[in-house]
Design an enzyme around this catalytic site. Structure first.
Site, short mmCIF file in Angstrom:
data_model
loop_
_atom_site.label_atom_id
_atom_site.label_comp_id
_atom_site.label_asym_id
_atom_site.label_seq_id
_atom_site.Cartn_x
_atom_site.Cartn_y
_atom_site.Cartn_z
N ASN A 62 74.28 29.49 20.01
CA ASN A 62 74.20 28.34 19.11
C ASN A 62 72.82 27.71 19.18
OD1 ASN A 62 75.17 27.58 21.72
ND2 ASN A 62 75.87 25.61 20.95
N GLU A 64 70.98 24.33 17.89
CA GLU A 64 71.24 23.00 17.33
C GLU A 64 69.97 22.40 16.71
OE1 GLU A 64 73.29 20.74 20.37
OE2 GLU A 64 75.09 22.00 20.13
N CYS A 73 76.21 27.92 14.69
CA CYS A 73 77.03 28.43 15.79
C CYS A 73 76.53 29.81 16.24
CB CYS A 73 78.47 28.59 15.33
SG CYS A 73 79.34 27.06 15.00
N GLU A 75 78.31 32.52 16.80
CA GLU A 75 78.94 33.66 16.11
C GLU A 75 78.23 33.97 14.80
OE1 GLU A 75 80.32 30.96 17.39
OE2 GLU A 75 82.38 31.30 18.06
N CYS A 112 85.05 28.69 15.47
CA CYS A 112 85.42 27.60 14.56
C CYS A 112 85.78 28.16 13.19
CB CYS A 112 84.28 26.60 14.45
SG CYS A 112 82.91 27.16 13.41
N CYS A 115 82.94 29.82 11.19
CA CYS A 115 82.59 31.15 11.72
C CYS A 115 83.65 32.17 11.36
CB CYS A 115 82.41 31.08 13.23
SG CYS A 115 80.86 30.27 13.71
N1 THU Z 1 79.81 26.17 18.41
C1 THU Z 1 79.62 27.51 18.33
O1 THU Z 1 78.53 28.02 18.60
N2 THU Z 1 80.67 28.27 17.93
C2 THU Z 1 81.89 27.79 17.57
O2 THU Z 1 82.73 28.54 17.11
C3 THU Z 1 82.19 26.38 17.77
C4 THU Z 1 81.05 25.51 18.11
C5 THU Z 1 78.68 25.33 18.80
C6 THU Z 1 78.14 24.48 17.67
C7 THU Z 1 77.50 23.35 18.43
O3 THU Z 1 76.17 23.73 18.78
C8 THU Z 1 78.33 23.23 19.71
O4 THU Z 1 79.04 24.45 19.81
C9 THU Z 1 79.31 22.08 19.70
O5 THU Z 1 80.09 22.07 18.56
#
Ligand code: THU
Length: 160
Positions: A62, A64, A73, A75, A112, A115
């Site tokens: 991920n 940000e 994210c 994935e 999520c 994704c």
């Molecule tokens: N995140 C992911 O990388 N994958 C997911 O399926 C859920 C959330 C990340 C996004 C963000 O950087 C952090 O987790 C918190 O939501």
């Protein structure tokens, strides 16, 4: 009025060590990818590793952004990278692992909704199920035999 009943089956492994050696290797790639997450805001690191049918492994973590919705994210970082670098390869498996910087993440963290929708696109494109394995930093690992299994009633292109 009729009802539609939706049932699903997932495999639950007690821990990383219960996975096959090949799957341990893929999950290890996801764990290494997780270390490179850029998550200064959520402090929640996620790593993903994808095995392709050409034997290549593509990873993502991920990433940000101060403007929160501009981040991505793990994935989707991984699957878009796979699509960009190996557009003809089929995606066989995805391993996902997540670890909070604030507490021990000991339960499996599923992808999520956004994704799932993105991975579903590739599953339909290649007409082959993508196995999804997900875990926290430790503890149980859950396997879904396909993405569709995690996203019933998904929106797909045939309606366009
Ligand atoms: N995140 C992911 O990388 N994958 C997911 O399926 C859920 C959330 C990340 C996004 C963000 O950087 C952090 O987790 C918190 O939501």
């Amino acid at each position: 009025m009729n009802e539609i009943k939706i049932e699903t089956t997932l495999e639950v492994y007690n821990d990383f060590n219960e996975l096959s050696k090949a799957m341990q290797n893929l999950m290890t790639a996801a764990i290494e990818a997780r270390e490179n997450a850029y998550a200064p805001y959520s402090k929640f690191n996620v790593g993903a590793a994808i095995l392709l049918d050409n034997n290549e492994v593509v990873i993502g973590s991920n990433q940000e952004n101060a403007c929160f919705p501009s981040g991505l994210c793990a994935e989707r970082t991984a699957i878009f990278y796979a699509g960009a670098k190996y557009p003809k390869a089929k995606i066989l498996k995805m391993a996902i692992t997540a670890a909070s910087q604030n507490q021990i993440t000991d339960k499996p963290i599923p992808p999520c909704g956004a994704c799932r929708q993105s991975i579903a696109e590739y599953e339909m494109k290649q007409d082959l199920p993508i196995e999804i394995y997900f875990m926290g930093a430790q503890g149980k690992v859950i396997k879904s035999h396909s993405l569709a299994n995690l996203l019933p009633l998904l929106f797909e292109s045939s309606v366009l």
